[in-house]
Motif scaffolding. Sequence first.
Motif, short mmCIF file in Angstrom:
data_model
loop_
_atom_site.label_atom_id
_atom_site.label_comp_id
_atom_site.label_asym_id
_atom_site.label_seq_id
_atom_site.Cartn_x
_atom_site.Cartn_y
_atom_site.Cartn_z
N GLN A 360 0.82 -1.20 0.00
CA GLN A 360 0.00 0.00 0.00
C GLN A 360 0.86 1.26 0.00
O GLN A 360 0.55 2.23 -0.69
CB GLN A 360 -0.91 -0.01 1.22
CG GLN A 360 -1.93 1.12 1.23
CD GLN A 360 -2.93 0.98 2.35
OE1 GLN A 360 -2.68 0.26 3.32
NE2 GLN A 360 -4.06 1.65 2.24
N SER A 380 -7.22 1.20 -4.15
CA SER A 380 -5.76 1.08 -4.06
C SER A 380 -5.41 -0.17 -3.27
O SER A 380 -6.10 -0.52 -2.31
CB SER A 380 -5.16 2.31 -3.38
OG SER A 380 -5.71 2.50 -2.10
N GLY A 382 -3.99 -2.84 -0.64
CA GLY A 382 -3.69 -2.72 0.78
C GLY A 382 -4.90 -3.06 1.62
O GLY A 382 -5.98 -3.39 1.13
#
Length: 461
Positions: A360, A380, A382
């Motif tokens: 991340q 994103s 993560g």
Amino acid sequence: MKKILFNSAGNVAYLNGSVFSLGGAMAAAGASGGSAATKDGAAPSSPVLKGETGDVALWGPNNDFPQQVIAQAEKSTIIPSVLDWKTRAVYGGGPVYGRVTGYDQDGNEQFQRERLPDVEAFFRRSNIKRYAFEGLQNLFWFAQSYPELIQSLNKSKITTLTTQDTAFCRYSVPRASQPVPDWCHISANWPDAKPGDEYTTSVPVLDPYYDPVEALRADTRGFKHIYPLALPSPGKSLYQLASWNSIRRSGWLEVAQAIPEFKAALFKNQISVKYLIETHEGYWKWKYPDWDTKLTEVRRQLIADELAAFEATMTGTQGAGKSIMSLTITDPRTGEQIKAFNVTAIDDKLKSGLHIEDSQEASSHIYTALSVDPTLVGISPGKGMGAGSGSDKRVAFNNFISTHRFHQDLILEPLYLVRDYNGWPADLEFRFLNPLSQTADLSNANKNTAAGGQNDAADPA
């Protein structure tokens, strides 16, 4: 007294229909002569990097910088898709043309679209939408683009505007007396290509900073010319450097790429153990009274059969909800009650998200280098996999579009050269239709607006 005319670069003179090549005789180092059309005494200064030799100005130590960038970017799950998204977002509704009819009370221009036969024909012949998209793509990948202008046989008109793939373009080595290199060498075979071979095309280059219309009229080197465009980067005199390339030198791109490689190897090579089964020796003697007299091979087979029966019970979807029985037997030596076997579940480190935080953080650095809010592209990587609210996306998208007007203007710049060269109306303007995201309760939601214009001046999406 007969009048001698010089071209804008100061290296060609005309007298009584004859053409004289002057080389650098009329220009000082880093500057060219003035323009006969504008009556300037000199052209703007242009810094030229010394030390280059040969026929081609190298782009990178091995003349394969773009190829290296592409090869490294292709290993990323973020860079190619985000650069593609930026191209599509800034392209919006594509290029249009018209006139600015006035300004509103806030100073915003009122843009009125038109349809002119000559311009429509040129747009169709040039496939102007493809030109604009590919030009923006070149800018976002390499901070430079190479539009190509093609003239008619009598040189009275520019008939076509196209663009070359930046990765395939190399300049000739510039001389101290010229603001831009003489040639752009185009080949799909760098770094092995050479000017003059059958796979390399050499096209003359125009100076985009100084009177390109008159320079094109005076240029006798052929019927097509490169009009180079670039996003300026500090300290780069020839090949520019895209700002996002910082991620390649920071080390974060290597981190982002190393994590999936490590996990793939871990999945491939790990020993997957879910349970630890501890069996008391007395269990085997209880179940098999003649255990002590059995051969070793027989004992191993009995243990293997017991393990197989256990795995059939505990693993797979068919084992869901089943129960196992744990026996308690009496130790004949001590008389104590003991468990025949004990089952312990082993923690799977892969399920805990090994290196997710590192992934991340690396992704965050990549998005920052690419100047894109992650909420605009999607989730994103993560643990914090939020995609952002609709309001966040709307504000981020509008901010993104409003900060890329220069990129649009740069791609449209050659069209103004075409306008002036071809004699189109002098007040004709070119714009991109920008789709701005608006709140759902607005009746005119998602209307396109021409860059710099108002919603009521453009077609709805």
